[in-house]
Design a protein around this motif. Sequence first.
Motif, mmCIF file in Angstrom:
data_model
loop_
_atom_site.group_PDB
_atom_site.id
_atom_site.type_symbol
_atom_site.label_atom_id
_atom_site.label_comp_id
_atom_site.label_asym_id
_atom_site.label_seq_id
_atom_site.Cartn_x
_atom_site.Cartn_y
_atom_site.Cartn_z
ATOM 1 N N ALA A 114 77.371 -52.749 20.406
ATOM 2 C CA ALA A 114 76.197 -52.707 21.291
ATOM 3 C C ALA A 114 76.597 -52.395 22.731
ATOM 4 C CB ALA A 114 75.464 -54.044 21.225
ATOM 5 N N ALA A 115 77.685 -53.001 23.207
ATOM 6 C CA ALA A 115 78.061 -52.804 24.609
ATOM 7 C C ALA A 115 78.547 -51.378 24.866
ATOM 8 C CB ALA A 115 79.134 -53.813 25.018
ATOM 9 N N GLY A 116 79.441 -50.871 24.024
ATOM 10 C CA GLY A 116 79.985 -49.528 24.231
ATOM 11 C C GLY A 116 78.885 -48.473 24.156
ATOM 12 N N CYS A 117 78.014 -48.603 23.152
ATOM 13 C CA CYS A 117 76.921 -47.621 23.002
ATOM 14 C C CYS A 117 75.936 -47.741 24.160
ATOM 15 C CB CYS A 117 76.206 -47.824 21.666
ATOM 16 S SG CYS A 117 77.259 -47.514 20.235
ATOM 17 N N ALA A 118 75.690 -48.982 24.597
ATOM 18 C CA ALA A 118 74.750 -49.189 25.716
ATOM 19 C C ALA A 118 75.312 -48.597 27.007
ATOM 20 C CB ALA A 118 74.469 -50.677 25.893
ATOM 21 N N LEU A 119 76.612 -48.682 27.173
ATOM 22 C CA LEU A 119 77.205 -48.117 28.389
ATOM 23 C C LEU A 119 77.000 -46.602 28.412
ATOM 24 C CD1 LEU A 119 78.887 -48.398 30.979
ATOM 25 C CD2 LEU A 119 80.930 -48.059 29.558
ATOM 26 N N ALA A 120 77.261 -45.962 27.270
ATOM 27 C CA ALA A 120 77.070 -44.503 27.207
ATOM 28 C C ALA A 120 75.606 -44.156 27.501
ATOM 29 C CB ALA A 120 77.478 -43.991 25.819
ATOM 30 N N ALA A 121 74.672 -44.914 26.906
ATOM 31 C CA ALA A 121 73.244 -44.637 27.120
ATOM 32 C C ALA A 121 72.855 -44.863 28.571
ATOM 33 C CB ALA A 121 72.406 -45.525 26.195
ATOM 34 N N VAL A 151 73.924 -60.342 21.765
ATOM 35 C CA VAL A 151 73.601 -58.928 21.993
ATOM 36 C C VAL A 151 73.066 -58.738 23.413
ATOM 37 C CG1 VAL A 151 72.038 -57.074 21.305
ATOM 38 C CG2 VAL A 151 73.197 -58.444 19.553
ATOM 39 N N GLU A 152 72.258 -59.684 23.846
ATOM 40 C CA GLU A 152 71.692 -59.582 25.200
ATOM 41 C C GLU A 152 72.807 -59.453 26.238
ATOM 42 O OE1 GLU A 152 69.160 -62.838 26.328
ATOM 43 O OE2 GLU A 152 68.740 -61.976 28.304
ATOM 44 N N GLY A 153 73.839 -60.256 26.097
ATOM 45 C CA GLY A 153 74.949 -60.204 27.051
ATOM 46 C C GLY A 153 75.692 -58.876 26.958
ATOM 47 N N PHE A 172 85.444 -53.167 31.797
ATOM 48 C CA PHE A 172 85.259 -53.973 30.580
ATOM 49 C C PHE A 172 83.776 -54.253 30.384
ATOM 50 C CE2 PHE A 172 89.313 -54.943 32.510
ATOM 51 C CZ PHE A 172 90.168 -54.666 31.457
ATOM 52 N N CYS A 173 83.337 -54.168 29.144
ATOM 53 C CA CYS A 173 81.978 -54.605 28.845
ATOM 54 C C CYS A 173 81.991 -55.278 27.487
ATOM 55 C CB CYS A 173 80.981 -53.442 28.882
ATOM 56 S SG CYS A 173 81.314 -52.134 27.701
ATOM 57 N N GLY A 174 80.899 -55.975 27.180
ATOM 58 C CA GLY A 174 80.829 -56.681 25.905
ATOM 59 C C GLY A 174 80.256 -58.070 26.095
ATOM 60 N N ASP A 175 80.016 -58.732 24.968
ATOM 61 C CA ASP A 175 79.374 -60.047 25.052
ATOM 62 C C ASP A 175 80.309 -61.111 25.610
ATOM 63 O OD1 ASP A 175 81.044 -60.226 22.824
ATOM 64 O OD2 ASP A 175 79.600 -61.341 21.622
ATOM 65 N N ALA A 176 81.591 -60.789 25.833
ATOM 66 C CA ALA A 176 82.520 -61.764 26.395
ATOM 67 C C ALA A 176 82.507 -61.756 27.920
ATOM 68 C CB ALA A 176 83.941 -61.499 25.886
ATOM 69 N N VAL A 177 81.647 -60.922 28.515
ATOM 70 C CA VAL A 177 81.501 -60.946 29.973
ATOM 71 C C VAL A 177 80.538 -62.084 30.326
ATOM 72 C CG1 VAL A 177 80.696 -59.671 32.001
ATOM 73 C CG2 VAL A 177 81.966 -58.474 30.201
#
Length: 396
Positions: free
Chosen positions: A17-24, A377-379, A364-369
Amino acid sequence: MAEQQRSSDLAIIGAGAAGCALAAALRLRGWGGSIQLLEIGRGPGGRTATRRSRRDAGLAINHGAPLFNIGGDPEPWLLDPLRRGGWIEPFNGAIHSLDGNGHLGPTIDDGFSSGRLWQGRGGMEQLCRGLLDLAQGQAGHTELQVGCLVRHLQPQPDGWALTDPDGQPLLHCRWLVVSGTLLAHPRCQRVFGWSDVPLRSAAAQLQDPQLLEACGALAASGSQASSNLLLTLPAEATEPWRQQPWRLLQFTPAAQGRWGLRRVSLQPQGDQRLAVVAESSAAFAERHLHVYGSRSSAGQLLGAAPQAGAEAAVLEQLAQALADALQLPTAAGDRQLMRWGAAFPQAPGLEAHLQLCPASRIGFCGDAVAGNGFGRVEGALRSAEALAERLLTEQL
Ligand SMILES: Cc1cc2nc3c(=O)[nH]c(=O)nc-3n(C[C@H](O)[C@H](O)[C@H](O)COP(=O)(O)OP(=O)(O)OC[C@H]3O[C@@H](n4cnc5c(N)ncnc54)[C@H](O)[C@@H]3O)c2cc1C
């Protein structure tokens, strides 16, 4: 055989979710540079993936998150285009809880059920597919490489060189974003038998204080595991399950202690079959961490040795616990195991000010931020939106 080296303005490791959201997010903000997403799995999704079967086209099981909740306001802005594009829809199924005596009760606050509830339309994988569609529908080249494990991150004067486990070049990029914690965490050495932690080695070369701090925080982060039973019931065995008043069942702490289960979701399949996904408690998963699902691509990609006996025993324990807790039949049907080694990151997470290390051109992105939606998923979505803004400010 490694693919020929490519080059890209931005490489994103991980198409969850994070990687795809960053591209979008970058695309929808008008950024036109080239983006390569590199993903170990067979497709996008990560922990929001939907398992499909080559042998059984009718099957689509959400083996990670079955839904996601948005608690914070304003909501992540990417939700609106996803909703309008028909990629996600409200989750309207009833949510109940089960206590340690086996009694049904109202929804409890487990962090995953409050706020507005969403699911991928036609499977959770649609969340990432929708995000990729948003990224690809704009100016600028966006490409996803699947089945691709990034092993080495080699700092270069003008960016980064990425190589695979055989040392073969994968990609050269000007900027790098790592989603997920694997490449920074010592568990990669345990899981893959690697001699070093890739990001730590890169940070040691660069001696960028901010990157060293980010690396240390990611390496120290903890996570909880989850061993999931995926039970696919034939049409004739689904009736007692369909009569349940819930689509999602949460286990109270007492119930988790008694049965070793955390949550159960019912996922109707197109052909009258029903998938029942039982997520184990963290304690159960910890005890069975070494047992991978033989049919999971993760197990295959990690080179985990097949352990048919151990896997069957874990599946039997989970199925028995499910039958015992719910007094429902679990003997019929196909059983599969999905073992998530790092299902849920534990607080405090990576502080937001460490999300981007401009001097080293890495983010860095992802739910661990750390922040709103941490571990969910929200994170993951929020971390990607925030990183996109930071990257654009840095004029990547
Ligand atoms: C069983 C389960 C149930 C859950 N339930 C919920 C829920 O109800 N609600 C909710 O909001 N959240 C839930 N979650 C959590 C949610 O799934 C995650 O918060 C979210 O999916 C995280 O997205 P991400 O992009 O940060 O990470 P990920 O989805 O883990 O994406 C990271 C990606 O990077 C890839 N990758 C990592 N290292 C490399 C490498 N070296 N090379 C190539 N690729 C790499 C991985 O394969 C992965 O696809 C659940 C998770 C699990 C496991």
